[in-house]
Design an enzyme around this catalytic site. Sequence first.
Site, mmCIF file in Angstrom:
data_model
loop_
_atom_site.group_PDB
_atom_site.id
_atom_site.type_symbol
_atom_site.label_atom_id
_atom_site.label_comp_id
_atom_site.label_asym_id
_atom_site.label_seq_id
_atom_site.Cartn_x
_atom_site.Cartn_y
_atom_site.Cartn_z
ATOM 1 N N VAL A 519 -62.126 44.269 57.143
ATOM 2 C CA VAL A 519 -60.917 44.049 57.949
ATOM 3 C C VAL A 519 -61.236 43.587 59.376
ATOM 4 O O VAL A 519 -62.367 43.678 59.818
ATOM 5 C CB VAL A 519 -60.022 45.321 57.984
ATOM 6 C CG1 VAL A 519 -59.605 45.710 56.584
ATOM 7 C CG2 VAL A 519 -60.746 46.476 58.647
ATOM 8 N N GLU A 520 -60.220 43.125 60.069
ATOM 9 C CA GLU A 520 -60.313 42.646 61.467
ATOM 10 C C GLU A 520 -61.445 41.641 61.659
ATOM 11 O O GLU A 520 -62.210 41.708 62.613
ATOM 12 C CB GLU A 520 -60.460 43.827 62.434
ATOM 13 C CG GLU A 520 -59.198 44.667 62.496
ATOM 14 C CD GLU A 520 -59.197 45.675 63.646
ATOM 15 O OE1 GLU A 520 -60.088 45.632 64.492
ATOM 16 O OE2 GLU A 520 -58.270 46.495 63.669
#
Length: 846
Positions: A519-520
Amino acid sequence: MLGATLVILSLIGAALYVAKIGTGFTLVFIGAVLFMAYKRLPLIVFTLVFTVLLAAYTFVPPAYGVWKGFLWVMLATLWLFNIRPLRKAIISRPFLKAYMRLLPSMSQTEKEALEAGTVWWDGELFTGKPKFEKLLASKAPALTAEEQAFIDGPCEDLCRMYDDWDVTHKRADMPPHVWDYLKHKGFFAMIIPKKYGGLEFSAYAHSCVLVKLASRAGLLAATTAVPNSLGPAELLNHYGTEEQKNHYLPRLARGDEVPCFALTHPRAGSDAASLPDTGVVCRGMWQGREIVGLKLNFSKRYITLAPIATVVGLAFRMFDPDKLLGDKVDLGITCALIPRTTAGLSIGRRHFPLNVPFQNGPLHGKDVFVPLDTIIGGPKMAGQGWRMLVEQLSVGRCISLPSNTTGGAKAGVFASGAYTRIRRQFNMPVGKFEGVEGVIARMVGYTYTMDAARSVTAGAIDGGEKPSVPSAMLKYHVTEMGRQVANDAMDVHGGKGIQLGPRNYLGRGYQVVPVAITVEGANILTRSLIIFGQGAVRCHPFVLKEMAAARNPDRKQGVDQFDSALFGHIGFTISNAVRSFVMALTHARFTHVPEVGETKRYYQHIVRFSASFAFAVDVAMLTLGGYLKKKENLSARLGDVLSAMYLTSMVLKHHENQGRPVEDLPIVEWACRNQMYKAQEQLHDFLRNFPNRFLGSVMRVLIFPGGRSYSAPSDRLGRTVADAVLNPTEARDRLCRFVYRTLEPGNPLGLLQEALVMAQTAEPVEKRIRVEGVKTGKVTALDVPGQIAQALAVGIISETEAAMLREYDRKVMDLISVDDFEPHELAAGAAPEADAGVVSYPGQVA
Ligand SMILES: Cc1cc2nc3c(=O)[nH]c(=O)nc-3n(C[C@H](O)[C@H](O)[C@H](O)COP(=O)(O)OP(=O)(O)OC[C@H]3O[C@@H](n4cnc5c(N)ncnc54)[C@H](O)[C@@H]3O)c2cc1C
């Protein structure tokens, strides 16, 4: 390497011999020039000194020769460089023209993304001459009394009430009382200002809360991190209209609203800016009257909290084909807030992330009509979505994932130190075997580095920074180190880590690691494209200035700016080449750094690598230009060198922030050595793979004139470092600060700590039984309780000691035991009581 250096030195020697030049003065001359370049003296000073030296040199016989002729040409060139109008006309202007042809065009969106955030310590590392005084002067992050009370109160209670096995295996969700506690005690409101009812915690406190929760369970920390990270609250805080803030922020702070933020589309993951979701400006009916609004069509997946969210932050591309708002048709990426109950929004189904079932799912919208004031910041912010996201990512990415991963690593190291001390094989604690010790040392060194990076960087945010490049470095390196620590913790626990059940405190943490990696900004992309790619433009002292000059519509002004930047850049590169060479030869022993005691050498090594790095960056950018972006492995390696210097700096600052505790020095040394060794190896691999072999060799002479000289942490150092967590030391306490370690039945970490403390007393008595009993044949039993009984009977131990050993053995057996189940208990959906606890949410789609 050494060969190349010798060849070059021989050539210089031969040239001097042929030219019959007075060697002494030549050396003085070369030394003076190197000194001036090393010290980065201004061009005019350099030229004047060069003139005087050359004039004196002319009297050294022979008066003329090839070498001196070359120096006179150099002097003429230097004077030319000092006459600005002339150099602009014959160098800077033509150079600028060529540069503009090479410079890739950049959209406003890309420009904004590139300029988002601030440049902090990362900028210093690009200079080749980082000023540590600046870093050391920054305030050490600290918790206020209120923040500390939150960690000691609500955080502690939450950890106590949370039962990971119940949540992850039985319910696939948290029970309602845990949800209520999270929402109503402000866990989702750490970044919301107090005037809206939030906690308004510092970045550091926010990070420490996540560390604590992550030390209890990844699911708890992930659920808490999201509303406090890049999402509706953060975006409203910075860009929302007063009306939006007044409406949403108090509701979010009270937990009346649960937010999620939806950017990812099935076709647009890493390349999120290419999302095909649309919002078309048109007329439509809203609450019984016709208005100008947005018709949204979107498909999103992987959205954390979406299944239970009451308000959705949505990113889409906005179009105004009928030009109802102005002249522009394609307005760009825009963010809006859509209530869950909006007609056409389909939401509620869940994904199942790796057996750690935090709320995460898809959502879709078909012809969803909403008013323009759902746009965050109102209609004037149409098309500003990407800038908003990138700007806020620079802060959120420094906190959420680094803190969660550090919390997990702290718990892993805390447990592993104790477990490998109480778990015996071959009559020894397994942690005392060299093989295991090496692994524990790595866990400790990595965890210290992660903790240093997250806390010092959070401190910088509290000081007003929005460090975008460090946020990418932390995202990648802290999560990768976390992955290693999770693996190591599993390895040193053996089968105990593998058998899932209520007694397993590692398995879920191990399973959830890839979520942080993905993620991110997925890690491979972050390393290959973002860290160096963004750093090279943002942090380099001249590149952004050169780009700005090239894009300046006022040509005259543009040439002026370009000229200053270009000549600054040339001097900078030459100076870094000289500095790199000199510091490599001297091992940076004479490099000036602040007086910091025992750790001084590491500061000097960072300065040395900074010069080598800056030099390599300039050669790479000059010769590869835009092609460097495609050579992802080269960019990644340069990013690794930058990150290694950054992480070492964080370790050193963290050590200072903690008051330089002497007991931590071996850990600090391990962490710094490990990073500096990595910097060296990555720089070496960069040179080995540099496409232009000749330039690669020239760089190698200037960067590693004596070959690679840095070694990884030694086994001996590893032993000292491992010892720090195999015993109940202050260093262990400091490293594992914020770990949920309260001594109570449901908390394995508290129980492990208790057993570790007991091991200190039990081990000498056990040893006596072995030496005086087993070896002499007085104690013959094979099992521990039997041995205790016999040792007591023959007077080797006292009654008190026997009682203590029985108690210790009982605790150890309890801690090393694992769960077993009836076969039907493991079937999904088998637990009827789980169904009773599932919460339903308003508007949930069946
Ligand atoms: C549990 C979970 C929670 C999430 N929560 C949210 C959320 O709340 N909101 C939201 O909007 N999104 C969320 N996401 C989405 C997340 O941000 C994306 O998964 C991520 O951006 C990667 O996209 P992808 O999975 O499609 O991978 P892809 O883009 O398909 O990438 C696959 C691989 O290719 C690599 N790669 C791609 N391009 C390059 C390149 N140029 N150079 C080198 N490598 C490259 C990537 O690093 C990755 O390793 C979540 C995802 C997960 C798994």
